[in-house]
Each structure stands twice: as structure tokens, then as C-alpha cells.
Write a protein that holds these residues in place. Structure first.
Motif, short mmCIF file in Angstrom:
data_model
loop_
_atom_site.label_atom_id
_atom_site.label_comp_id
_atom_site.label_asym_id
_atom_site.label_seq_id
_atom_site.Cartn_x
_atom_site.Cartn_y
_atom_site.Cartn_z
N GLY A 58 0.83 -1.20 0.00
CA GLY A 58 0.00 0.00 0.00
C GLY A 58 0.86 1.25 0.00
N PHE A 59 0.35 2.29 -0.64
CA PHE A 59 1.06 3.56 -0.74
C PHE A 59 0.07 4.68 -0.45
N LEU A 60 0.58 5.80 -0.03
CA LEU A 60 -0.25 6.96 0.23
C LEU A 60 -0.64 7.61 -1.09
N ALA A 61 -1.93 7.78 -1.32
CA ALA A 61 -2.41 8.44 -2.54
C ALA A 61 -1.83 9.85 -2.59
N LEU A 120 2.13 9.48 -7.35
CA LEU A 120 0.91 8.69 -7.47
C LEU A 120 -0.31 9.61 -7.53
N PRO A 121 -1.36 9.18 -8.22
CA PRO A 121 -2.58 10.00 -8.27
C PRO A 121 -3.15 10.24 -6.86
N LYS A 122 -3.84 11.36 -6.71
CA LYS A 122 -4.42 11.72 -5.40
C LYS A 122 -5.62 10.88 -5.03
N LYS A 123 -6.29 10.32 -6.05
CA LYS A 123 -7.48 9.51 -5.78
C LYS A 123 -7.08 8.13 -5.24
N VAL A 154 -4.02 4.66 -0.57
CA VAL A 154 -4.99 5.01 0.47
C VAL A 154 -4.85 6.47 0.86
N GLU A 155 -5.91 7.00 1.48
CA GLU A 155 -5.89 8.37 1.98
C GLU A 155 -5.07 8.45 3.25
#
Length: 159
Positions: A58-61, A120-123, A154-155
């Protein structure tokens, strides 16, 4: 004996490879430290024909991330160099938004590692796919090689 050696050389050259090291590619990484690894040979546009897997990373959006891939076998064409590209898309859609459009191929040796910083995209995406493509632009090699990794973004408040 000469015929056997030539046949082996031709087979080895025909099987250029691209490995996605981080995030981890869909297939195993067996033999990744040897030029011509079978798990790094993917010729189909749909992630090399490898089925999606549940994301394990997982990565931060909206964050910057470093991704690493390997040119497992060199197919540099000095007359018309190829390139690498990175994209991201939703699992099952096979439409990729470019993260990096053109990383020029160089005459780097087989097993060379490339680490690139991407935004990475913000969404947030529960199941995203990172795709790396090696366009060889070499008439003596396959046109392109593909590798994919399944990730989640993820947010901030969900970390």
C-alpha cells in the motif's frame, strides 16, 4: 556442437526480459539475478498475461514513490533507442495513466536497475495496477515487454 551453441545463443537473444522489483511483480522473482530469467519474460500487453493478485503493498495516494525495475536482458538499438514507461490503472480495466512516459533505453548491461520517482494519483484506489513497459525499438527483438504489480493507494487518514 557449433549448431547447438548458435541455437542456444539465438534463443537467449530472442527472450529479452523486464523485471519489476519494487513494487513486487505479479510473478515470482525466480532467477531474477540471472540474465534471461523466465519470470521476467512477459510479451502480452495485458500485464504479460499474468492474472491480477490481491495487493500486498500500500502507498499513500498523492505521494512520491520510488519504483525499481530491471532490464534483465539488454536489447539496446543504437540506431533507434527504445524506452521504458510506467503507468497506473485500476485492476481489470487495462487502461493506464502515464506516471512516466519515456525513460530512454541506454546501452546499459543486462541486469541493470532503474529507480524512478513517480507521483501517485491523489485519488485512492483499493486495487491499482502499476505497469512497466520496455519498448525495445529493436527489429531483432520482440517489440515490447510488460510487467505489472498490484498495489493499493490510500488516503492519509486511513494509515
Amino acid at each position: 556442437m557449433l549448431r547447438l551453441c548458435l541455437s542456444f545463443a539465438i534463443i537467449s537473444l530472442a527472450l529479452s526480459h523486464l523485471c519489476l522489483i519494487s513494487p513486487h511483480q505479479r510473478s515470482t522473482m525466480a532467477g531474477v539475478n540471472a540474465a534471461g530469467a523466465n519470470d521476467c519474460l512477459r510479451l502480452k500487453e495485458d500485464c504479460g498475461g499474468e492474472a491480477p493478485v490481491t495487493p500486498t503493498q500500500g502507498f499513500l495516494a498523492g505521494s512520491k514513490q520510488n519504483f525499481t525495475f530491471q532490464k534483465n536482458l539488454n536489447h539496446y538499438n543504437a540506431k533507434a533507442p527504445g524506452f521504458f514507461s510506467l503507468g497506473i490503472g485500476m485492476a481489470g480495466e487495462m487502461k493506464f495513466e502515464p506516471l512516466i512516459k519515456n525513460i530512454p533505453d541506454t546501452n546499459s548491461s543486462s541486469l541493470s536497475l532503474y529507480t524512478v520517482e513517480v507521483m501517485l494519483p491523489k485519488k485512492p484506489m483499493a486495487h491499482a495496477v502499476i505497469q512497466v513497459v520496455y519498448m525495445t525499438n529493436n527489429p531483432n527483438a520482440p517489440k515490447a515487454f510488460y510487467q505489472c504489480a498490484d498495489i493499493a493507494t490510500v488516503e492519509t487518514q486511513k494509515l
